[in-house]
Motif scaffolding. Sequence first.
Motif, PDB file in Angstrom:
ATOM      1  N   TYR A  23       0.174 -15.775 -34.463  1.00  0.00           N
ATOM      2  CA  TYR A  23      -0.219 -15.854 -33.118  1.00  0.00           C
ATOM      3  C   TYR A  23      -1.382 -15.247 -32.688  1.00  0.00           C
ATOM      4  CZ  TYR A  23      -0.724 -15.728 -27.941  1.00  0.00           C
ATOM      5  OH  TYR A  23      -1.322 -15.752 -26.679  1.00  0.00           O
ATOM      6  N   TYR A  24      -1.490 -13.819 -33.142  1.00  0.00           N
ATOM      7  CA  TYR A  24      -2.626 -13.341 -33.038  1.00  0.00           C
ATOM      8  C   TYR A  24      -4.023 -13.638 -33.758  1.00  0.00           C
ATOM      9  CZ  TYR A  24      -5.719  -8.877 -33.795  1.00  0.00           C
ATOM     10  OH  TYR A  24      -6.841  -7.961 -33.666  1.00  0.00           O
ATOM     11  N   LEU A  25      -3.788 -14.245 -34.911  1.00  0.00           N
ATOM     12  CA  LEU A  25      -5.086 -14.971 -35.684  1.00  0.00           C
ATOM     13  C   LEU A  25      -5.339 -15.863 -34.755  1.00  0.00           C
ATOM     14  CD1 LEU A  25      -3.729 -14.688 -39.410  1.00  0.00           C
ATOM     15  CD2 LEU A  25      -5.004 -13.157 -37.986  1.00  0.00           C
ATOM     16  N   TRP A  26      -4.408 -16.816 -34.157  1.00  0.00           N
ATOM     17  CA  TRP A  26      -4.818 -18.222 -33.491  1.00  0.00           C
ATOM     18  C   TRP A  26      -5.572 -17.598 -32.053  1.00  0.00           C
ATOM     19  CZ3 TRP A  26      -3.556 -18.892 -28.670  1.00  0.00           C
ATOM     20  CH2 TRP A  26      -3.748 -20.053 -27.911  1.00  0.00           C
ATOM     21  N   ALA A  27      -5.147 -16.511 -31.669  1.00  0.00           N
ATOM     22  CA  ALA A  27      -5.739 -15.877 -30.553  1.00  0.00           C
ATOM     23  C   ALA A  27      -7.092 -15.728 -30.767  1.00  0.00           C
ATOM     24  CB  ALA A  27      -5.113 -14.810 -29.593  1.00  0.00           C
ATOM     25  N   ARG A  28      -7.538 -14.760 -31.817  1.00  0.00           N
ATOM     26  CA  ARG A  28      -8.776 -14.206 -32.125  1.00  0.00           C
ATOM     27  C   ARG A  28      -9.827 -15.285 -32.588  1.00  0.00           C
ATOM     28  NH1 ARG A  28      -7.224 -11.599 -29.084  1.00  0.00           N
ATOM     29  NH2 ARG A  28      -6.816  -9.266 -28.851  1.00  0.00           N
ATOM     30  N   LEU A  29      -8.935 -16.160 -33.549  1.00  0.00           N
ATOM     31  CA  LEU A  29     -10.123 -16.996 -34.194  1.00  0.00           C
ATOM     32  C   LEU A  29     -10.169 -18.485 -33.901  1.00  0.00           C
ATOM     33  CD1 LEU A  29      -9.039 -16.000 -38.029  1.00  0.00           C
ATOM     34  CD2 LEU A  29     -11.169 -15.300 -36.635  1.00  0.00           C
ATOM     35  N   VAL A  30      -9.298 -18.880 -32.763  1.00  0.00           N
ATOM     36  CA  VAL A  30      -9.285 -20.098 -32.527  1.00  0.00           C
ATOM     37  C   VAL A  30      -9.532 -20.007 -30.759  1.00  0.00           C
ATOM     38  CG1 VAL A  30      -8.050 -22.495 -31.801  1.00  0.00           C
ATOM     39  CG2 VAL A  30      -7.668 -21.024 -34.105  1.00  0.00           C
ATOM     40  N   ARG A  31      -8.610 -19.465 -29.912  1.00  0.00           N
ATOM     41  CA  ARG A  31      -8.602 -19.339 -28.702  1.00  0.00           C
ATOM     42  C   ARG A  31      -9.846 -18.781 -28.035  1.00  0.00           C
ATOM     43  NH1 ARG A  31      -4.545 -15.491 -25.620  1.00  0.00           N
ATOM     44  NH2 ARG A  31      -6.128 -14.243 -26.279  1.00  0.00           N
ATOM     45  N   ASP A  32     -10.096 -17.593 -28.620  1.00  0.00           N
ATOM     46  CA  ASP A  32     -11.176 -16.678 -28.137  1.00  0.00           C
ATOM     47  C   ASP A  32     -12.884 -17.100 -28.407  1.00  0.00           C
ATOM     48  OD1 ASP A  32      -9.002 -15.545 -26.940  1.00  0.00           O
ATOM     49  OD2 ASP A  32      -9.337 -13.521 -28.147  1.00  0.00           O
ATOM     50  N   GLY A  34     -14.235 -20.175 -28.241  1.00  0.00           N
ATOM     51  CA  GLY A  34     -14.767 -21.050 -27.436  1.00  0.00           C
ATOM     52  C   GLY A  34     -15.028 -22.457 -28.264  1.00  0.00           C
ATOM     53  N   LEU A  35     -14.071 -22.921 -29.034  1.00  0.00           N
ATOM     54  CA  LEU A  35     -14.182 -24.051 -29.914  1.00  0.00           C
ATOM     55  C   LEU A  35     -14.327 -25.211 -29.175  1.00  0.00           C
ATOM     56  CD1 LEU A  35     -11.748 -23.205 -32.809  1.00  0.00           C
ATOM     57  CD2 LEU A  35     -14.295 -23.176 -32.853  1.00  0.00           C
ATOM     58  N   SER A  36     -14.671 -26.280 -29.377  1.00  0.00           N
ATOM     59  CA  SER A  36     -14.715 -27.651 -28.809  1.00  0.00           C
ATOM     60  C   SER A  36     -13.301 -28.172 -28.712  1.00  0.00           C
ATOM     61  CB  SER A  36     -15.541 -28.734 -29.612  1.00  0.00           C
ATOM     62  OG  SER A  36     -14.964 -28.967 -30.820  1.00  0.00           O
ATOM     63  N   PRO A  37     -12.970 -29.002 -27.817  1.00  0.00           N
ATOM     64  CA  PRO A  37     -11.370 -29.459 -28.027  1.00  0.00           C
ATOM     65  C   PRO A  37     -10.867 -29.751 -29.144  1.00  0.00           C
ATOM     66  CG  PRO A  37     -12.807 -30.034 -25.875  1.00  0.00           C
ATOM     67  CD  PRO A  37     -13.836 -29.589 -26.756  1.00  0.00           C
ATOM     68  N   TRP A  38     -11.801 -30.754 -29.967  1.00  0.00           N
ATOM     69  CA  TRP A  38     -11.602 -31.052 -31.208  1.00  0.00           C
ATOM     70  C   TRP A  38     -11.081 -29.917 -32.124  1.00  0.00           C
ATOM     71  CZ3 TRP A  38     -13.000 -30.578 -36.259  1.00  0.00           C
ATOM     72  CH2 TRP A  38     -12.340 -31.235 -37.271  1.00  0.00           C
ATOM     73  N   LEU A 116     -17.835 -13.998 -24.937  1.00  0.00           N
ATOM     74  CA  LEU A 116     -17.817 -15.024 -25.892  1.00  0.00           C
ATOM     75  C   LEU A 116     -18.505 -14.689 -27.234  1.00  0.00           C
ATOM     76  CD1 LEU A 116     -16.802 -17.636 -26.672  1.00  0.00           C
ATOM     77  CD2 LEU A 116     -18.390 -18.947 -25.180  1.00  0.00           C
ATOM     78  N   ALA A 117     -19.934 -14.364 -26.893  1.00  0.00           N
ATOM     79  CA  ALA A 117     -20.754 -14.197 -27.950  1.00  0.00           C
ATOM     80  C   ALA A 117     -20.102 -13.053 -28.935  1.00  0.00           C
ATOM     81  CB  ALA A 117     -22.180 -13.860 -27.629  1.00  0.00           C
ATOM     82  N   LEU A 118     -19.430 -11.907 -28.581  1.00  0.00           N
ATOM     83  CA  LEU A 118     -18.987 -10.808 -28.959  1.00  0.00           C
ATOM     84  C   LEU A 118     -17.952 -11.418 -29.969  1.00  0.00           C
ATOM     85  CD1 LEU A 118     -19.100  -7.833 -30.024  1.00  0.00           C
ATOM     86  CD2 LEU A 118     -17.862  -7.385 -28.150  1.00  0.00           C
ATOM     87  N   SER A 119     -16.870 -12.397 -29.329  1.00  0.00           N
ATOM     88  CA  SER A 119     -15.891 -12.858 -29.867  1.00  0.00           C
ATOM     89  C   SER A 119     -16.166 -13.475 -31.178  1.00  0.00           C
ATOM     90  CB  SER A 119     -15.056 -13.538 -28.886  1.00  0.00           C
ATOM     91  OG  SER A 119     -14.466 -12.641 -27.835  1.00  0.00           O
ATOM     92  N   ARG A 120     -17.368 -14.277 -31.068  1.00  0.00           N
ATOM     93  CA  ARG A 120     -17.692 -15.253 -32.032  1.00  0.00           C
ATOM     94  C   ARG A 120     -18.261 -14.310 -33.086  1.00  0.00           C
ATOM     95  NH1 ARG A 120     -20.650 -19.936 -28.632  1.00  0.00           N
ATOM     96  NH2 ARG A 120     -18.704 -21.297 -28.240  1.00  0.00           N
TER      97      ARG A 120
END
Length: 393
Positions: A23-32, A34-38, A116-120
Amino acid sequence: MNRSASMLLFFAVGLAIVGSVHYYLWARLVRDVGLSPWGRKAGTLLVAVLFASVPATLILARRIHPGHARWLFLALFAWMGVVFFLLVTLAAGDLVKIVARFAGALGRPPDPSRRLALSRVVGAAAALVTGGATARALATGLGAVMIRRLTVKLARLPGALDGITIAHLTDIHVGPTIGRDFLAGIVHQTNQLAPDLVAITGDLVDGTVEALRDQLAPLTALRARHGVFFVTGNHEYFYDADAWCDELERIGLQVLRNRRVSISNGAESFDLAGVDDHQGRPSPRHGGRVGAEDVPGALAGRDPARECVLLAHQPRTVLEALKHGVGLQLSGHTHGGQLWPWRYLVYLQQPIVSGLGRFGDTQVWVSNGTGYWGPPMRLGAPPEITLITLTRG
């Protein structure tokens, strides 16, 4: 609580921990990031599949041929290594973000676009660092086992035994991913060194005697003038240490369970002692005399003028060994940390993680280990066979 209930509870707790990490990996690498819906759907599905692969592998491996199961376990444990590197790098990134937010609180209000930029940036950096670390760790973990040569001076070593050599093996972990071929290669490398004595300081196996008997067969080819000696590690106790000691003695190893033998050349000799693992449990079958570490028992009645080499799986045994006149202790257990920077946490349990150390008049050699445990990876701690030459001095 019976064994089945205990195993079920252990499995449930382990699954909860693995789920939280994913879940942590998902939160940092997917949720945070700003990926497109797809992209968000694809990333979520990938993390879910990777999480599900953990219990699926454990269940499926019990129902297929061991040879096929080995490949499943290699894939699973390799992913666990990737997870470790991601956790380390993302946690470091979180520290950076905390500092950045604190700095923002002292100045202008936090800007969502900057967050968002920092998260990316953190996510991309974590992926790049993890990719490089994984490649290097796999190459080292699955690559050649190095030969490390070491000379140790011992003040009480008899002149007739000056120059005696000990091949030190430890933490081979024959089991789900390490099998007969790897062990045969280790035996061949060791025999080419032509040691006078071979010492195996525990964690030889990860499985039962019935499951691994054939995998251990190459050990019968180990050759040394003074013999091949073994002491238990903590992993032997996961699979019936008494049964394993019986099996190893059956194939020709000398198992030192809180006892010592004399290594001699003519009239001169020194003591070679071995103790059960520090975390072992007394064995009812032996009346409680063995099963748990007993340095005083192994050395009781010893002439203190004689030199003594002690085999003990865990380095922390040296704190007891120095009270009893041991000149040199050979240990493993730590794997040298195996995956940097894990070694720094190992110091919370052990006084030394890798290499040669001294505690009073007692020296201790801690090997990185010959195999690996879990992920087939090593970063900063290559696998090794140590050829130790003892000299008088």
